[in-house]
Design a protein around this motif. Sequence first.
Motif, mmCIF file in Angstrom:
data_model
loop_
_atom_site.group_PDB
_atom_site.id
_atom_site.type_symbol
_atom_site.label_atom_id
_atom_site.label_comp_id
_atom_site.label_asym_id
_atom_site.label_seq_id
_atom_site.Cartn_x
_atom_site.Cartn_y
_atom_site.Cartn_z
ATOM 1 N N UNK A 606 3.106 13.903 -5.172
ATOM 2 C CA UNK A 606 3.105 12.888 -6.229
ATOM 3 C C UNK A 606 2.777 11.506 -5.665
ATOM 4 N N UNK A 607 3.224 11.239 -4.479
ATOM 5 C CA UNK A 607 2.974 9.923 -3.882
ATOM 6 C C UNK A 607 1.490 9.768 -3.544
ATOM 7 N N UNK A 611 -2.270 6.888 -6.737
ATOM 8 C CA UNK A 611 -3.371 5.924 -6.937
ATOM 9 C C UNK A 611 -4.362 6.347 -8.009
ATOM 10 N N UNK A 612 -4.399 7.650 -8.397
ATOM 11 C CA UNK A 612 -5.344 8.118 -9.404
ATOM 12 C C UNK A 612 -4.735 8.098 -10.810
ATOM 13 N N UNK A 618 -7.470 4.017 -8.197
ATOM 14 C CA UNK A 618 -8.561 4.884 -8.653
ATOM 15 C C UNK A 618 -8.251 5.479 -10.026
ATOM 16 N N UNK A 619 -7.549 4.715 -10.853
ATOM 17 C CA UNK A 619 -7.157 5.227 -12.169
ATOM 18 C C UNK A 619 -8.367 5.548 -13.051
ATOM 19 N N UNK A 620 -9.498 4.888 -12.800
ATOM 20 C CA UNK A 620 -10.694 5.097 -13.608
ATOM 21 C C UNK A 620 -11.382 6.434 -13.312
#
Length: 838
Positions: A606-607, A611-612, A618-620
């Motif tokens: 999970x860690x 960032x995604x 990098x959520x996009x």
Amino acid sequence: MNVRMKDVRSVFPIGSVENDCLISKHGDITVAFAVTLPEIFTLNVQFDERVEMGDYRELCEAWTKAIGVLPVHTIVHKQDWFVEEKYVPGGQVANFLDKASERHFNERPFLHHACYLFITKTHADRHNASALQTTLARGRLLPRELGDKRKIDEFLNAIEQFKAILESTRRITLQRLTNEELAGQDADRKAGTAARPGLLERYMSLALRDEVVTLADIEMGEELRVGGKYSKFYTISDVEDLPEQLGTNNRLENLSSENSNVSVGYAAPVSLMLNCNHLYNQYIFVEDRQQIFPQLEQRATQMRSLSNFSTNNEVNSRLIDQFLGYAAETGFSPVRVHYNVQIWTEEKSQLPVLRNMVSSAIAKMGVRPRENSLDAATLFWAGIPGNAADLPREDKFWSFVPQAVCFFNHETNYLDSQSTHGLKLVERLSGKPILVDLSDEPMQKGWVTNRNKFIIGPSGSGKSFFTNHALRSYHTQGSHTVVVDVGHSYQGLCALLGGRYITYSEESPISFNPFFIEGRHNPDVEKREALKVLLQTLWKRSDERQTMAEYTALSAAISGYYEHLAARPDVFPCFDSFYEFMQEEFRTYIAEHKLRDDYFHYDNFMYVLKPFYRGGEYAYLLNSRDNLDLLHERFIVFELDNIKDHPILYPVVTIIIMDTFISKMRKLGGVRKIILIEEAWKAIMKDGMAEYIKYLYKTVRKFFGEAWIVTQEVDDIIGSPIVKESIINNADTKILLDQRKYQNKFRQVMDLLALTVKEKDLCLSLNRDNDPRRKYKEVFISWGGQMAKVYGVEVSLEEYLAFTTEYREKLRLQQKVYENGGSYDVALREYADEIRYN
């Protein structure tokens, strides 16, 4: 002063056409065939020590064996037509670029070739007729008795054996001509009707391909005149004019080098390479050995007895003895032969130019050229199908069949593919457009076992133009294409085709949604595997090993997530909702199944993946709501230039690309699928994707798919074991562009790609003798080592501007597109006109 000849009908030598045979007024029986010959540059020649071998020699041996089964007093007349024509576009055009291409090639001149074979059974008196005994001189004669049925049957049986021997080479096919094809629509007439003229009428008018044929007057003055066409004959009819040695083929110096040898047939200079309207007639008269040998022996004895009066008699006597000795030693029967080239033109002023062309062509064969003006009418008359027996004995010379068939024309032009699928390339000699099927026809003919392609070409060789041109053609014919690029080589093509261009920039970062499935269906096995590989890539470094427990846990997570989506229609499939599922429901799953951290390190997972998730760096990347339906998008370009060195984005994007294509491969039944990987393959191989590529290359053929790999440098191939062992071995179609810079070290490329000597020679001949009047590059294509050809890649100016990779030209085109409201067709038309008229 011109002298009008006798009325043609009163002296015409063919009495009737019956049972698909020509029957002359002398009783000669002729069977006629349309002959399909091998395409030029496709035959090879090899040397084993000092013995010549190869396809040319095999063809000559086949002709020798075939002629050997024919009965005595048989005439083999091979007639090759070469007619100047202009290319006329045909059929429907699909789009603006197709129309531009048709305009570009419209009325391009080329030389059409057709080959006919006439086998005539005659008798001894006719076999050696003099010039004063032909039907042209004697007028109408009553037909002689045809002979008994047994002899006719023997002749026809020999014809069948003749045909079987030639076709056993699998390079020559013979199609028997019917009554209608010989005499026209009305088979009872000697000449065809206006609606459907026959070969007899076409010959008498020198109009092989005209839709309407009118019988022409034949006049004899300073030269032979057939209707409005002025004609000349150039003969090979004297043994003294021949070279000391004959070969089966000629080396083309312009296409050869010290490391390569490109050859054509021995008679090619007076065949396909003589660029004017002409006929090449080749005659072989099969003699009666039992009659000829005693006559020759008697003549040699007479010459020896007269040797005291002239040394020439002694020399001739020795020559006859040598001739008879060679016949006894080899078992070959002597034959009489004759060859002539007939040219014609409607412009009398062109005759001196044509004379020089023909004389030069004959001289290239090592033969002394002779213009025959006195016997022109007689030679023309003997060329009538079925009338070869009218060739006067004064125009023949003695030879043997193996030497005689060296003068045969063995080749024809490139032929259009029979398939309706393919791309338009051009012939090497004339630049005539032809349809070339790179995929389906080679499979049907057994040349290849898969449709995969390997393309190699240095910078500036025309590689981008070829691939753009090929992809556009395939797209027009209904294919789905996925392109992986690292140089913006396909940006213009993608925009032109209205495709999806996916690239990365700071302003518009690349984004996908691998969790979205059309119709919210459960994922199939391959989709589940792709998602596992994706999650594994996000979580682990490339050098970290995944355990079986981790694999099982990820499988459970993916299955649970899609069950969760099925129960919650309000939840949108994406990475964010998957991450939230892992935070909540999967945590419960871990507790229930008591998964220890050494089985599956949940907190670490999970860690690393945070960032995604929403709000992360990098959520996009994996939450797109735009690039959802890539399955039905017909042309997709993934441009990876800006992220090819990125440690996170690049491996993720490559996985999604593979998932996209495999989804197309599995779900689009009956639709051709292409994945083309440009220079990006080098980076893909470094990021754990090698096995994926290997799997793709081995399985894509089962789903009507094609994998294309494009590379620039030979060293790239040599340095990559994956490419050497997997991609090359599973790509039966090898496509090479200009390789002259590697000619001194081409041996390793030849060995690596398993090219034959002939293929190596053709490959090294690329662009060595291009026509300076045309702008094009040549391309070499090999299908599984079974067939190899060189074509020209020539496109219209509009196509050039659509495919160009020159920055200045691309920028100008984009400006034109903007000025025209996004219309590429209008922009290309305006830009092309701007170049043409400025």
